[in-house]
Design a protein around this motif. Structure first.
Motif, short mmCIF file in Angstrom:
data_model
loop_
_atom_site.label_atom_id
_atom_site.label_comp_id
_atom_site.label_asym_id
_atom_site.label_seq_id
_atom_site.Cartn_x
_atom_site.Cartn_y
_atom_site.Cartn_z
N ILE A 1 -8.79 -5.55 -3.07
CA ILE A 1 -7.34 -4.98 -3.13
C ILE A 1 -7.08 -3.82 -2.46
O ILE A 1 -7.75 -2.81 -2.86
CB ILE A 1 -6.70 -5.41 -4.30
CG1 ILE A 1 -6.81 -6.63 -4.90
CG2 ILE A 1 -5.11 -4.76 -4.05
CD1 ILE A 1 -6.20 -7.63 -4.14
N LYS A 2 -6.34 -3.53 -1.14
CA LYS A 2 -6.22 -2.28 -0.86
C LYS A 2 -4.67 -1.98 -0.49
O LYS A 2 -3.80 -2.77 0.10
CB LYS A 2 -6.96 -2.14 0.56
CG LYS A 2 -7.09 -0.87 1.13
CD LYS A 2 -7.84 -0.64 2.40
CE LYS A 2 -7.92 0.89 2.78
NZ LYS A 2 -8.77 0.91 4.08
N VAL A 3 -4.21 -0.91 -1.14
CA VAL A 3 -2.84 -0.48 -0.92
C VAL A 3 -2.65 0.54 0.12
O VAL A 3 -3.28 1.44 0.20
CB VAL A 3 -2.30 0.15 -2.25
CG1 VAL A 3 -0.87 0.44 -2.05
CG2 VAL A 3 -2.30 -1.15 -3.52
N GLU A 4 -2.13 0.14 1.39
CA GLU A 4 -1.98 0.97 2.39
C GLU A 4 -0.47 1.88 2.57
O GLU A 4 -0.36 2.81 3.30
CB GLU A 4 -2.39 0.40 3.83
CG GLU A 4 -4.03 0.00 3.66
CD GLU A 4 -4.31 -0.67 4.89
OE1 GLU A 4 -3.44 -1.46 5.45
OE2 GLU A 4 -5.52 -0.72 5.34
N SER A 5 0.45 0.92 1.92
CA SER A 5 1.83 1.52 2.09
C SER A 5 2.49 1.21 0.86
O SER A 5 2.36 0.11 0.18
CB SER A 5 2.55 0.64 3.06
OG SER A 5 3.82 0.97 2.95
N VAL A 6 3.26 2.17 0.25
CA VAL A 6 3.80 2.07 -1.17
C VAL A 6 5.28 2.55 -0.80
O VAL A 6 5.62 3.47 -0.32
CB VAL A 6 3.29 2.86 -2.13
CG1 VAL A 6 4.16 2.92 -3.43
CG2 VAL A 6 1.83 2.54 -1.99
N LEU A 7 6.24 1.50 -1.57
CA LEU A 7 7.58 1.79 -1.47
C LEU A 7 8.04 2.46 -3.15
O LEU A 7 8.03 1.57 -3.98
CB LEU A 7 8.45 0.73 -1.02
CG LEU A 7 9.94 0.74 -1.34
CD1 LEU A 7 10.52 1.97 -0.17
CD2 LEU A 7 10.72 -0.55 -0.82
N LEU A 8 8.70 3.41 -3.04
CA LEU A 8 8.92 4.35 -4.40
C LEU A 8 10.47 4.24 -4.36
O LEU A 8 11.25 4.67 -3.26
CB LEU A 8 8.53 5.64 -4.53
CG LEU A 8 8.95 6.28 -5.94
CD1 LEU A 8 8.42 5.61 -7.25
CD2 LEU A 8 8.29 7.68 -5.76
N ILE A 9 11.28 3.49 -5.18
CA ILE A 9 12.48 3.15 -5.47
C ILE A 9 12.85 4.07 -6.82
O ILE A 9 12.44 3.70 -7.94
CB ILE A 9 12.98 1.94 -5.34
CG1 ILE A 9 12.48 1.06 -4.18
CG2 ILE A 9 14.48 1.62 -5.57
CD1 ILE A 9 12.79 -0.19 -4.19
N THR A 10 13.77 4.96 -6.48
CA THR A 10 14.32 5.82 -7.92
C THR A 10 15.79 5.77 -7.66
O THR A 10 16.57 5.81 -6.52
CB THR A 10 13.57 7.07 -7.99
OG1 THR A 10 14.13 8.10 -7.06
CG2 THR A 10 12.01 7.02 -7.74
#
Length: 285
Positions: free
Chosen positions: A24-33
């Motif tokens: 599993i590779k995470v290349e893009s993260v969306l942080l919602i706050t």
């Protein structure tokens, strides 16, 4: 039972589901706050130190911040535009309901149910219920399910989010109350020996996840992954037993399935766990 049926039973019992690791590779993260920009950046920094999967400088971070409430439709449009590998957020966005352990909030509900992207649910930044070690490390991760042998991806995500050399707890809890209902029904069938059925059925139900877990260490060794795999397979009560395991092993992260192919609502095990297990992060697939 005919000899053919006996042969089929023996053959099926010999077939074992073996874990096949998928990187599993995470290349893009969306942080919602719903925090201001500065506080949102602090949350991002916490996440980066939390898991080896999120600390790479090559990850592209997208921060959707701001105290002004956004519609669920707007958030889904943001997800569609960014197409992240992972969404990070917390319960009760744009609401004060985080003070009460009753819900996830409509925004998180929609993110979990109307996207196919894994969501990392962290303790609310304003809440005091977070564990002391929450978001400080991920050296003790638990994968939880009621059908572990069917959840190869779930295990792979657990592996990916566990720090090298850490403990990966693989758990499978058979619902004791449901099992007893089945045995009670069997006891009313005169042609079936109830004691024999109870003993053999219980043994088989636990044998399958046990065999699956035993296949994990060799697969991880072959993939050059150094983790300690710890087994938890038994009968019990899901919520009570998982709370106990969190306390006993100081777990840093729970990994669970959210989607249910047979219904639009959240998977039956996931929702009550997500509502009650607020003190540590949850990775919900």
């Amino acid at each position: 039972m005919s000899s053919v049926d006996q042969f089929e039973s023996v053959f099926r019992a010999a077939v074992k589901d073996v874990y096949h690791h998928k990187p599993i590779k995470v290349e893009s993260v969306l942080l919602i706050t719903d925090q201001n920009e500065a506080d949102s950046v602090k949350i991002k920094q916490q996440l980066q130190q939390f898991s080896p999967q999120l600390c790479s400088n090559s990850i592209q971070w997208h921060i959707n911040a701001g105290e002004k409430s956004k519609t669920t439709e707007a958030l889904l449009q943001e997800v569609e535009a960014v197409k992240p590998d992972l969404i990070c957020s917390y319960r009760n966005l744009y609401s004060n309901a985080w003070q009460y352990p009753h819900s996830l909030g409509e925004h998180l509900d929609v993110l979990l149910q109307h996207t196919t992207i894994p969501v990392l649910v962290i303790p609310h930044p304003k809440a005091s219920y977070a564990g002391k070690h929450a978001l400080t490390k991920s050296s003790s991760v638990m994968v939880i399910t009621d059908h572990l042998t069917l959840d190869h991806d779930l295990v792979s995500y657990g592996v990916a989010f566990t720090s090298p050399g850490g403990n990966l707890h693989l758990s499978h809890i058979e619902d004791e109350a449901y099992f007893q209902r089945i045995i009670k029904a069997i006891s009313k069938i005169a042609t079936i020996n109830t004691d024999d059925a109870q003993e053999k059925l219980a043994k088989q139900l636990l044998k399958e996840p046990h065999d699956f877990i035993r296949s994990c260490p060799p697969a991880l060794t072959e993939a050059n992954i150094n983790l300690n795999v710890i087994e938890h397979v038994n009968f019990g009560h899901h919520i009570r037993d998982y709370k106990k395991l969190i306390e006993e092993h100081e777990l840093d992260l729970l990994v669970m399935n959210t989607k249910d192919e047979d219904q639009l609502a959240m998977h039956g095990l996931a929702y009550p766990l997500a509502v009650e297990m607020r003190q540590i992060p949850l990775l919900m697939l």
